[in-house]
Motif scaffolding. Structure first.
Motif, PDB file in Angstrom:
ATOM      1  N   GLU A  40       0.829  -1.198   0.000  1.00 58.92           N
ATOM      2  CA  GLU A  40       0.000   0.000   0.000  1.00 58.92           C
ATOM      3  C   GLU A  40       0.864   1.249   0.000  1.00 58.92           C
ATOM      4  N   SER A  41       1.962   1.224   0.736  1.00 58.25           N
ATOM      5  CA  SER A  41       2.888   2.347   0.768  1.00 58.25           C
ATOM      6  C   SER A  41       3.491   2.583  -0.609  1.00 58.25           C
ATOM      7  N   THR A  42       3.887   1.508  -1.289  1.00 60.00           N
ATOM      8  CA  THR A  42       4.448   1.617  -2.630  1.00 60.00           C
ATOM      9  C   THR A  42       3.421   2.200  -3.588  1.00 60.00           C
ATOM     10  N   LEU A  43       2.150   1.772  -3.466  1.00 65.53           N
ATOM     11  CA  LEU A  43       1.102   2.308  -4.320  1.00 65.53           C
ATOM     12  C   LEU A  43       0.996   3.809  -4.123  1.00 65.53           C
ATOM     13  N   GLN A  44       0.972   4.257  -2.867  1.00 71.23           N
ATOM     14  CA  GLN A  44       0.877   5.679  -2.601  1.00 71.23           C
ATOM     15  C   GLN A  44       2.114   6.418  -3.095  1.00 71.23           C
ATOM     16  N   GLU A  45       3.300   5.844  -2.907  1.00 70.51           N
ATOM     17  CA  GLU A  45       4.523   6.485  -3.362  1.00 70.51           C
ATOM     18  C   GLU A  45       4.515   6.663  -4.869  1.00 70.51           C
ATOM     19  N   GLY A  46       4.005   5.699  -5.589  1.00 68.87           N
ATOM     20  CA  GLY A  46       4.009   5.761  -7.035  1.00 68.87           C
ATOM     21  C   GLY A  46       2.921   6.614  -7.621  1.00 68.87           C
ATOM     22  N   TYR A  47       2.007   7.067  -6.787  1.00 62.58           N
ATOM     23  CA  TYR A  47       0.857   7.765  -7.325  1.00 62.58           C
ATOM     24  C   TYR A  47       0.823   9.251  -6.985  1.00 62.58           C
ATOM     25  N   GLU A  48       1.393   9.645  -5.884  1.00 57.09           N
ATOM     26  CA  GLU A  48       1.266  11.024  -5.429  1.00 57.09           C
ATOM     27  C   GLU A  48       2.339  11.938  -6.020  1.00 57.09           C
ATOM     28  N   VAL A  49       1.952  13.172  -6.307  1.00 59.44           N
ATOM     29  CA  VAL A  49       2.889  14.184  -6.795  1.00 59.44           C
ATOM     30  C   VAL A  49       3.981  14.374  -5.742  1.00 59.44           C
ATOM     31  N   GLY A  50       5.227  14.415  -6.218  1.00 56.40           N
ATOM     32  CA  GLY A  50       6.365  14.592  -5.326  1.00 56.40           C
ATOM     33  C   GLY A  50       7.049  13.284  -4.970  1.00 56.40           C
ATOM     34  N   ASN A  51       6.399  12.173  -5.206  1.00 57.75           N
ATOM     35  CA  ASN A  51       6.982  10.869  -4.880  1.00 57.75           C
ATOM     36  C   ASN A  51       7.583  10.216  -6.116  1.00 57.75           C
ATOM     37  N   LYS A  52       8.356   9.178  -5.902  1.00 56.01           N
ATOM     38  CA  LYS A  52       8.977   8.435  -6.993  1.00 56.01           C
ATOM     39  C   LYS A  52       7.921   7.591  -7.716  1.00 56.01           C
ATOM     40  N   TYR A  53       8.077   7.484  -9.013  1.00 60.74           N
ATOM     41  CA  TYR A  53       7.145   6.688  -9.805  1.00 60.74           C
ATOM     42  C   TYR A  53       7.381   5.188  -9.595  1.00 60.74           C
ATOM     43  N   ILE A  54       6.424   4.395 -10.020  1.00 63.63           N
ATOM     44  CA  ILE A  54       6.549   2.939  -9.973  1.00 63.63           C
ATOM     45  C   ILE A  54       6.789   2.453 -11.401  1.00 63.63           C
ATOM     46  N   ASP A  55       7.833   1.699 -11.590  1.00 57.61           N
ATOM     47  CA  ASP A  55       8.164   1.165 -12.911  1.00 57.61           C
ATOM     48  C   ASP A  55       7.296  -0.051 -13.220  1.00 57.61           C
ATOM     49  N   PHE A  56       7.003  -0.262 -14.487  1.00 54.13           N
ATOM     50  CA  PHE A  56       6.320  -1.474 -14.935  1.00 54.13           C
ATOM     51  C   PHE A  56       6.625  -1.707 -16.398  1.00 54.13           C
ATOM     52  N   GLU A  57       6.318  -2.911 -16.854  1.00 52.70           N
ATOM     53  CA  GLU A  57       6.530  -3.250 -18.262  1.00 52.70           C
ATOM     54  C   GLU A  57       5.306  -3.981 -18.784  1.00 52.70           C
ATOM     55  N   MET A  58       5.088  -3.833 -20.094  1.00 54.28           N
ATOM     56  CA  MET A  58       3.974  -4.487 -20.777  1.00 54.28           C
ATOM     57  C   MET A  58       4.333  -4.660 -22.243  1.00 54.28           C
ATOM     58  N   ALA A  59       3.468  -5.356 -22.914  1.00 56.29           N
ATOM     59  CA  ALA A  59       3.658  -5.543 -24.350  1.00 56.29           C
ATOM     60  C   ALA A  59       3.347  -4.248 -25.086  1.00 56.29           C
ATOM     61  N   ALA A  60       4.210  -3.937 -26.045  1.00 59.81           N
ATOM     62  CA  ALA A  60       3.982  -2.795 -26.926  1.00 59.81           C
ATOM     63  C   ALA A  60       3.022  -3.221 -28.028  1.00 59.81           C
ATOM     64  N   LEU A  61       2.548  -2.269 -28.766  1.00 58.26           N
ATOM     65  CA  LEU A  61       1.631  -2.551 -29.862  1.00 58.26           C
ATOM     66  C   LEU A  61       2.266  -3.486 -30.887  1.00 58.26           C
ATOM     67  N   GLN A  62       3.575  -3.375 -31.064  1.00 51.87           N
ATOM     68  CA  GLN A  62       4.293  -4.216 -32.028  1.00 51.87           C
ATOM     69  C   GLN A  62       4.551  -5.623 -31.486  1.00 51.87           C
ATOM     70  N   GLY A  63       4.269  -5.863 -30.207  1.00 55.73           N
ATOM     71  CA  GLY A  63       4.443  -7.198 -29.641  1.00 55.73           C
ATOM     72  C   GLY A  63       5.641  -7.339 -28.725  1.00 55.73           C
ATOM     73  N   ASN A  64       6.630  -6.446 -28.854  1.00 59.04           N
ATOM     74  CA  ASN A  64       7.789  -6.504 -27.960  1.00 59.04           C
ATOM     75  C   ASN A  64       7.400  -5.950 -26.584  1.00 59.04           C
ATOM     76  N   THR A  65       8.208  -6.208 -25.597  1.00 57.55           N
ATOM     77  CA  THR A  65       7.952  -5.704 -24.250  1.00 57.55           C
ATOM     78  C   THR A  65       8.707  -4.402 -24.051  1.00 57.55           C
ATOM     79  N   ILE A  66       8.015  -3.411 -23.500  1.00 55.79           N
ATOM     80  CA  ILE A  66       8.676  -2.147 -23.183  1.00 55.79           C
ATOM     81  C   ILE A  66       8.512  -1.856 -21.698  1.00 55.79           C
TER      82      ILE A  66
END
Length: 186
Positions: A40-66
């Motif tokens: 829950e702390s990580t969720l708040q850290e990644g969401y609020e202005v002034g805090n560090k973002y949360i990294d993630f990856e997913m498939a791109a439209l071309q099929g590769n992972t970004i």
């Protein structure tokens, strides 16, 4: 007498084992609570202005992972834009986002589209139709999109603006507010 001693020893061993099991169970419960608090702390850290973002990856439209971090590290600002092809307000906002990309991409802005679509063909069609020239990613899980969950996205369109150091500098910028904020920063 031996039987009584053996019975007493057995009872002592059984009691000790039960106590040890109870301690282990309590420790597991405490660890689980700490993990939940950390998530829950990580969720708040990644969401609020002034805090560090949360990294993630997913498939791109071309099929590769970004990976989001690849863009954050290489651009002055990265706008993570949560949207979907079926979302009327998203489509209405897209000309402003396209204008922002056109005006500010050369000055250090990158946009990463995160689609909450379920169907690849609808997602790809909208990207082409709406002239979205920036990188796109999706897990094609609709409202169960893992990236949207990390940022507690409850409605779309939604966005998060991240600086090159990984700090969230703004969120949910729309219309003229988006263009004004980018002009101020870039």
């Amino acid at each position: 007498m031996k039987r009584i001693i053996i019975a007493c020893l057995s009872l002592l061993v059984l009691t000790a084992c039960q106590q040890k099991a109870q301690v282990a169970q309590n420790n597991m419960a405490e660890e689980s609570a700490v993990e939940t608090d950390t998530a829950e702390s990580t969720l708040q850290e990644g969401y609020e202005v002034g805090n560090k973002y949360i990294d993630f990856e997913m498939a791109a439209l071309q099929g590769n992972t970004i990976r989001l971090s690849d863009y954050v590290a290489n651009n002055r600002y990265t706008l993570v834009d949560f949207w979907a092809s079926w979302c009327g307000p998203c489509r209405a906002e897209m000309p402003t986002v396209v204008k922002a990309y056109t005006e500010f991409h050369g000055k250090g802005l990158e946009i990463i589209g995160v689609s909450l679509d379920n169907e690849r063909s609808a997602w790809a069609g909208a990207v082409e139709q709406l002239n979205m020239a920036w990188p796109q990613m999706s897990d094609l899980k609709g409202w169960d999109c893992s990236g949207a969950a990390l940022y507690n996205v409850r409605s779309i369109p939604s966005n998060v603006l991240i600086d090159q150091q990984g700090k969230i500098v703004a969120k949910d910028l729309r219309g003229v507010g988006l263009l004004d904020k980018l002009a101020e920063l870039l």
